[in-house]
Design a protein around this motif. Structure first.
Motif, PDB file in Angstrom:
ATOM      1  N   GLY A 109       1.024  -1.068   0.020  1.00 44.20           N
ATOM      2  CA  GLY A 109      -0.188  -0.224   0.131  1.00 44.20           C
ATOM      3  C   GLY A 109       0.669   1.495  -0.027  1.00 44.20           C
ATOM      4  N   GLN A 110       0.260   2.677   0.406  1.00 44.63           N
ATOM      5  CA  GLN A 110       0.839   3.328   0.237  1.00 44.63           C
ATOM      6  C   GLN A 110       2.034   3.795   1.534  1.00 44.63           C
ATOM      7  N   PRO A 111       3.392   4.000   1.341  1.00 47.08           N
ATOM      8  CA  PRO A 111       4.188   4.381   2.236  1.00 47.08           C
ATOM      9  C   PRO A 111       4.320   5.756   2.460  1.00 47.08           C
ATOM     10  N   TYR A 112       4.209   6.196   3.878  1.00 44.95           N
ATOM     11  CA  TYR A 112       3.949   7.551   4.026  1.00 44.95           C
ATOM     12  C   TYR A 112       5.175   8.334   4.672  1.00 44.95           C
ATOM     13  N   TRP A 113       5.903   7.752   5.627  1.00 46.66           N
ATOM     14  CA  TRP A 113       7.041   8.224   6.302  1.00 46.66           C
ATOM     15  C   TRP A 113       8.034   7.344   6.546  1.00 46.66           C
ATOM     16  N   LEU A 114       9.342   7.430   6.703  1.00 44.57           N
ATOM     17  CA  LEU A 114      10.232   6.326   7.020  1.00 44.57           C
ATOM     18  C   LEU A 114      11.348   7.062   7.962  1.00 44.57           C
ATOM     19  N   THR A 115      11.973   6.247   8.870  1.00 44.67           N
ATOM     20  CA  THR A 115      13.021   6.681   9.603  1.00 44.67           C
ATOM     21  C   THR A 115      13.963   5.405   9.436  1.00 44.67           C
ATOM     22  N   MET A 116      15.310   5.625  10.025  1.00 47.01           N
ATOM     23  CA  MET A 116      16.433   4.814  10.218  1.00 47.01           C
ATOM     24  C   MET A 116      16.601   4.487  11.645  1.00 47.01           C
ATOM     25  N   ALA A 117      17.121   3.522  12.002  1.00 50.20           N
ATOM     26  CA  ALA A 117      17.314   3.220  13.269  1.00 50.20           C
ATOM     27  C   ALA A 117      18.640   3.821  13.538  1.00 50.20           C
ATOM     28  N   PRO A 118      18.875   4.142  14.580  1.00 52.24           N
ATOM     29  CA  PRO A 118      20.306   4.870  14.755  1.00 52.24           C
ATOM     30  C   PRO A 118      21.392   4.162  14.449  1.00 52.24           C
ATOM     31  N   ASP A 119      21.268   2.612  14.651  1.00 47.65           N
ATOM     32  CA  ASP A 119      22.531   1.826  14.541  1.00 47.65           C
ATOM     33  C   ASP A 119      22.639   1.696  12.952  1.00 47.65           C
ATOM     34  N   GLY A 120      21.641   2.059  12.149  1.00 45.87           N
ATOM     35  CA  GLY A 120      21.873   1.702  10.644  1.00 45.87           C
ATOM     36  C   GLY A 120      21.368   0.476  10.225  1.00 45.87           C
ATOM     37  N   LYS A 121      20.896  -0.573  11.087  1.00 41.01           N
ATOM     38  CA  LYS A 121      20.470  -1.652  10.550  1.00 41.01           C
ATOM     39  C   LYS A 121      19.160  -2.015   9.890  1.00 41.01           C
ATOM     40  N   HIS A 122      18.198  -1.088  10.360  1.00 39.16           N
ATOM     41  CA  HIS A 122      16.788  -1.248  10.077  1.00 39.16           C
ATOM     42  C   HIS A 122      16.312   0.233   9.509  1.00 39.16           C
ATOM     43  N   CYS A 123      14.955   0.060   8.670  1.00 38.54           N
ATOM     44  CA  CYS A 123      14.781   1.224   8.358  1.00 38.54           C
ATOM     45  C   CYS A 123      13.098   1.038   8.616  1.00 38.54           C
ATOM     46  N   TYR A 124      12.506   1.938   9.188  1.00 35.63           N
ATOM     47  CA  TYR A 124      10.989   1.496   9.509  1.00 35.63           C
ATOM     48  C   TYR A 124      10.150   2.558   8.606  1.00 35.63           C
ATOM     49  N   ASP A 131      -2.199  -0.280   7.790  1.00 34.39           N
ATOM     50  CA  ASP A 131      -2.200  -0.030   9.213  1.00 34.39           C
ATOM     51  C   ASP A 131      -0.876  -0.796  10.156  1.00 34.39           C
ATOM     52  N   ALA A 132       0.094  -0.835   9.398  1.00 38.48           N
ATOM     53  CA  ALA A 132       1.395  -1.136  10.068  1.00 38.48           C
ATOM     54  C   ALA A 132       2.657  -0.531   9.545  1.00 38.48           C
ATOM     55  N   VAL A 133       3.745  -0.942  10.362  1.00 36.47           N
ATOM     56  CA  VAL A 133       5.200  -0.359   9.857  1.00 36.47           C
ATOM     57  C   VAL A 133       5.948  -1.643   9.570  1.00 36.47           C
ATOM     58  N   GLN A 134       6.252  -1.119   8.305  1.00 40.22           N
ATOM     59  CA  GLN A 134       7.251  -2.226   7.766  1.00 40.22           C
ATOM     60  C   GLN A 134       8.860  -2.274   7.945  1.00 40.22           C
ATOM     61  N   VAL A 135       9.224  -3.239   8.158  1.00 40.74           N
ATOM     62  CA  VAL A 135      10.734  -3.188   8.819  1.00 40.74           C
ATOM     63  C   VAL A 135      11.592  -3.683   7.573  1.00 40.74           C
ATOM     64  N   VAL A 136      12.550  -3.065   7.292  1.00 38.06           N
ATOM     65  CA  VAL A 136      13.410  -3.621   5.983  1.00 38.06           C
ATOM     66  C   VAL A 136      14.894  -3.539   6.848  1.00 38.06           C
ATOM     67  N   GLU A 137      15.692  -4.519   6.351  1.00 37.58           N
ATOM     68  CA  GLU A 137      17.078  -4.564   6.370  1.00 37.58           C
ATOM     69  C   GLU A 137      17.990  -3.691   5.706  1.00 37.58           C
ATOM     70  N   VAL A 138      18.574  -2.736   6.275  1.00 39.46           N
ATOM     71  CA  VAL A 138      19.053  -1.784   5.233  1.00 39.46           C
ATOM     72  C   VAL A 138      20.346  -2.412   4.377  1.00 39.46           C
ATOM     73  N   ALA A 139      21.086  -3.327   5.062  1.00 37.08           N
ATOM     74  CA  ALA A 139      22.069  -3.854   4.210  1.00 37.08           C
ATOM     75  C   ALA A 139      21.751  -4.715   3.035  1.00 37.08           C
ATOM     76  N   SER A 143      12.586  -6.822   3.033  1.00 38.71           N
ATOM     77  CA  SER A 143      11.676  -6.578   3.990  1.00 38.71           C
ATOM     78  C   SER A 143      11.669  -7.765   5.099  1.00 38.71           C
ATOM     79  N   LEU A 144      11.838  -7.368   6.150  1.00 39.55           N
ATOM     80  CA  LEU A 144      11.885  -8.671   7.198  1.00 39.55           C
ATOM     81  C   LEU A 144      10.390  -8.872   7.965  1.00 39.55           C
ATOM     82  N   LYS A 145       9.603  -7.640   8.298  1.00 35.94           N
ATOM     83  CA  LYS A 145       8.115  -8.071   8.930  1.00 35.94           C
ATOM     84  C   LYS A 145       7.426  -6.829   8.815  1.00 35.94           C
ATOM     85  N   TRP A 146       6.324  -6.836   9.057  1.00 35.24           N
ATOM     86  CA  TRP A 146       5.181  -5.929   9.327  1.00 35.24           C
ATOM     87  C   TRP A 146       4.605  -5.911  10.654  1.00 35.24           C
ATOM     88  N   ILE A 147       4.653  -4.868  11.339  1.00 40.83           N
ATOM     89  CA  ILE A 147       4.237  -4.641  12.642  1.00 40.83           C
ATOM     90  C   ILE A 147       2.883  -3.881  12.649  1.00 40.83           C
TER      91      ILE A 147
END
Length: 164
Positions: A109-124, A131-139, A143-147
């Motif tokens: 669906g429509q991604p609206y906003w994103l943020t990087m984890a401070p350690d750089g490993k994941h993008c949310y 109605d969820a947040v997608q977790v993506v492995e930056v390296a 896509s790892l999971k949907w919360i």
């Protein structure tokens, strides 16, 4: 910030949307309407260096969209951009000039906003339709999971909280 005075401006060709600043403070990445992409600006000179458009496959080229959501990886090497109506996040290598699109990450669906984890490993990535947040492995850009997070999530932020 000490004086709260404007010290410069970066002219755009439209209304500014989300922005992201590289950690060294020298490069600013700006989304604006109606651009499907972003501009890369040199902060000290207040000058736009590149206007970067998202590469679209032929079947999406006539589908109107907008970009809303941008982030820089903590190492400063990549910029990730939400393409709302095309339902993906575009990833750019910003170690080269002009920046080069290296992949697209599909969303449900429509991604609206994103943020990087401070350690750089994941993008949310918030997704208002899922109605969820997608977790993506930056390296790997995988896509790892949907919360599930509730109705229509929009702006999100990841922070590191010290242990007590």
């Amino acid at each position: 910030t000490a004086t709260h005075q404007v010290v410069g401006e970066i002219p755009l060709g439209g209304q500014a949307r989300p922005i992201a600043l590289r950690g060294d403070g020298r490069r600013l990445f700006i989304e604006y309407d109606p651009l499907i992409g972003f501009v890369m600006a040199e902060v000290p000179q207040g000058k736009i260096l590149h206007t970067v458009r998202i590469e679209l496959p032929p079947d999406l080229q006539n589908v109107p969209s907008r970009c809303h959501g941008i982030g820089v990886t903590p190492n400063g090497n990549e910029v990730w951009v939400c393409d709302v109506m095309h339902e993906f996040v575009a990833v750019f290598d910003v170690t080269v000039e002009p920046p080069k699109q290296i992949t697209r990450i599909p969303t449900k669906g429509q991604p609206y906003w994103l943020t990087m984890a401070p350690d750089g490993k994941h993008c949310y990535i918030s997704n208002t339709q899922a109605d969820a947040v997608q977790v993506v492995e930056v390296a790997t850009h995988k896509s790892l999971k949907w919360i599930p997070v509730g109705k229509s999530p929009k702006r999100i932020l990841a922070v590191t909280v010290p242990q007590f």
